[in-house]
Design an enzyme around this catalytic site. Structure first.
Site, PDB file in Angstrom:
ATOM      1  N   LYS A   1      55.835 -13.935   2.145  1.00 22.01           N
ATOM      2  CA  LYS A   1      54.405 -13.685   2.292  1.00 22.01           C
ATOM      3  C   LYS A   1      54.100 -12.471   3.164  1.00 22.01           C
ATOM      4  O   LYS A   1      53.054 -12.392   3.795  1.00 22.01           O
ATOM      5  CB  LYS A   1      53.675 -14.919   2.867  1.00 22.01           C
ATOM      6  N   GLY A   2      55.052 -11.575   3.226  1.00 18.39           N
ATOM      7  CA  GLY A   2      54.846 -10.372   4.030  1.00 18.39           C
ATOM      8  C   GLY A   2      54.250  -9.228   3.232  1.00 18.39           C
ATOM      9  O   GLY A   2      54.063  -8.133   3.755  1.00 18.39           O
ATOM     10  N   GLY A   3      53.988  -9.443   1.946  1.00 20.04           N
ATOM     11  CA  GLY A   3      53.377  -8.397   1.119  1.00 20.04           C
ATOM     12  C   GLY A   3      54.394  -7.500   0.438  1.00 20.04           C
ATOM     13  O   GLY A   3      54.069  -6.387   0.025  1.00 20.04           O
ATOM     14  N   THR A   4      55.620  -7.976   0.271  1.00 14.06           N
ATOM     15  CA  THR A   4      56.649  -7.152  -0.354  1.00 14.06           C
ATOM     16  C   THR A   4      56.345  -6.893  -1.823  1.00 14.06           C
ATOM     17  O   THR A   4      56.637  -5.818  -2.333  1.00 14.06           O
ATOM     18  CB  THR A   4      58.022  -7.829  -0.226  1.00 14.06           C
ATOM     19  N   ARG A   5      55.773  -7.851  -2.486  1.00 13.82           N
ATOM     20  CA  ARG A   5      55.454  -7.663  -3.903  1.00 13.82           C
ATOM     21  C   ARG A   5      54.414  -6.549  -4.076  1.00 13.82           C
ATOM     22  O   ARG A   5      54.527  -5.708  -4.954  1.00 13.82           O
ATOM     23  CB  ARG A   5      54.954  -9.000  -4.486  1.00 13.82           C
TER      24      ARG A   5
HETATM   25  N1  LIG Z   1      47.623  -5.297   1.873  1.00 14.49           N
HETATM   26  C1  LIG Z   1      47.639  -6.611   2.049  1.00 14.49           C
HETATM   27  N2  LIG Z   1      46.921  -7.166   3.034  1.00 14.49           N
HETATM   28  C2  LIG Z   1      46.913  -8.479   3.225  1.00 14.49           C
HETATM   29  N3  LIG Z   1      47.614  -9.352   2.480  1.00 14.49           N
HETATM   30  C3  LIG Z   1      48.344  -8.840   1.481  1.00 14.49           C
HETATM   31  C4  LIG Z   1      48.406  -7.463   1.218  1.00 14.49           C
HETATM   32  N4  LIG Z   1      49.220  -7.275   0.166  1.00 14.49           N
HETATM   33  C5  LIG Z   1      49.650  -8.490  -0.210  1.00 14.49           C
HETATM   34  N5  LIG Z   1      49.117  -9.429   0.572  1.00 14.49           N
HETATM   35  C6  LIG Z   1      49.330 -10.863   0.497  1.00 14.49           C
HETATM   36  O1  LIG Z   1      50.706 -11.134   0.701  1.00 14.49           O
HETATM   37  C7  LIG Z   1      51.031 -12.328   0.025  1.00 14.49           C
HETATM   38  C8  LIG Z   1      52.234 -12.092  -0.869  1.00 14.49           C
HETATM   39  O2  LIG Z   1      53.309 -11.640  -0.093  1.00 14.49           O
HETATM   40  P1  LIG Z   1      54.738 -11.490  -0.774  1.00 14.49           P
HETATM   41  O3  LIG Z   1      54.652 -10.556  -1.936  1.00 14.49           O
HETATM   42  O4  LIG Z   1      55.736 -11.119   0.270  1.00 14.49           O
HETATM   43  O5  LIG Z   1      54.969 -12.933  -1.336  1.00 14.49           O
HETATM   44  S1  LIG Z   1      56.320 -13.670  -1.550  1.00 14.49           S
HETATM   45  O6  LIG Z   1      56.716 -14.233  -0.272  1.00 14.49           O
HETATM   46  O7  LIG Z   1      57.334 -12.759  -2.087  1.00 14.49           O
HETATM   47  O8  LIG Z   1      56.002 -14.715  -2.505  1.00 14.49           O
HETATM   48  C9  LIG Z   1      49.837 -12.726  -0.786  1.00 14.49           C
HETATM   49  O9  LIG Z   1      49.159 -13.702  -0.073  1.00 14.49           O
HETATM   50  P2  LIG Z   1      48.663 -15.047  -0.743  1.00 14.49           P
HETATM   51  O10 LIG Z   1      47.635 -14.626  -1.734  1.00 14.49           O
HETATM   52  O11 LIG Z   1      48.110 -15.857   0.381  1.00 14.49           O
HETATM   53  O12 LIG Z   1      49.851 -15.665  -1.399  1.00 14.49           O
HETATM   54  C10 LIG Z   1      49.047 -11.441  -0.856  1.00 14.49           C
HETATM   55  O13 LIG Z   1      47.684 -11.691  -1.056  1.00 14.49           O
END
Ligand SMILES: Nc1ncnc2c1ncn2[C@@H]1O[C@H](COP(=O)(O)OS(=O)(=O)O)[C@@H](OP(=O)(O)O)[C@H]1O
EC number: 2.8.2.-
Length: 189
Positions: A145-149
């Site tokens: 959930k760190g925004g890697t995607r």
């Molecule tokens: N720029 C920015 N700012 C704030 N939040 C953001 C941003 N980019 C991605 N996101 C949120 O990051 C969540 C997905 O993170 P990951 O891609 O690392 O997800 S995963 O762990 O691989 O499943 C996902 O959160 P959730 O919607 O709560 O799942 C995204 O909404």
């Protein structure tokens, strides 16, 4: 007399069997019509980019078709796919133009050798899935959930970036499979 009496019951089942065959054929026809109807209905509801006729001019730098029903309406992964498609079309056009005028300057950002192919065709070859299988030049590491995607999706919009579709989980789950497996996943995922 005995002959005609025996012939009459034998002739009777014939129309019944024809009727049965006709019934079976009618049923299968109706079923296939229904299947076609369902498929056509499903195709209509599928989202997808529509390329405007006449927009794919060879002279137009941003050409290759304008995608209608824009990215705002699509989920993020489909919008990214549409952007990649658009970039690929631009690359193809540039390449065609270069072939037509060999003296012209190379395209900006020319990542040909970077992308693992020969010359400027490397990027295109990789985008088309024809490149050589190789280990990645960059790895995105992040917590859940760190925004890697989101980071990956932003990066892969660039025409010189080729990224796997799903996380290969090499380091945490598949490390024993070795680098050959890892490089193979680069183009098969
Ligand atoms: N720029 C920015 N700012 C704030 N939040 C953001 C941003 N980019 C991605 N996101 C949120 O990051 C969540 C997905 O993170 P990951 O891609 O690392 O997800 S995963 O762990 O691989 O499943 C996902 O959160 P959730 O919607 O709560 O799942 C995204 O909404």
């Amino acid at each position: 007399m005995a002959v005609s009496a025996a012939a009459a019951p034998a002739a009777e089942p014939l129309p019944r069997s024809i009727f049965k065959k006709f019934l079976v054929m009618l049923c299968s026809l109706l079923m296939s019509l229904y299947v076609f109807y369902c498929l056509a209905d499903r195709c209509q509801t599928l989202p997808g980019p529509i390329i405007a006729a006449g927009a794919a001019s060879e002279e137009d730098e941003g050409g290759g078709g304008e995608f209608l029903g824009g990215s705002a309406e699509l989920p993020p992964w489909q919008a990214a796919a549409a952007r990649r498609k658009r970039l690929l079309q631009r690359l193809k056009q540039r390449r065609r133009r270069q072939e037509a005028a060999p003296g012209a300057e190379p395209p900006a950002g020319g990542g040909g050798s970077r992308a693992g192919g020969s010359g400027g065709g490397g990027t295109l070859a990789l985008l088309l899935g024809e490149g050589s299988k190789r280990l990645p030049q960059a790895i995105i590491i992040g917590v859940k959930k760190g925004g890697t995607r989101a980071l990956l999706e932003f990066l892969r919009v660039h025409p010189d970036v080729r990224a796997v579709g799903a996380e290969p989980h090499f380091f945490d789950r598949n490390y024993e499979r070795g680098l050959a497996w890892y490089s193979f996943r680069m183009l098969t995922l």
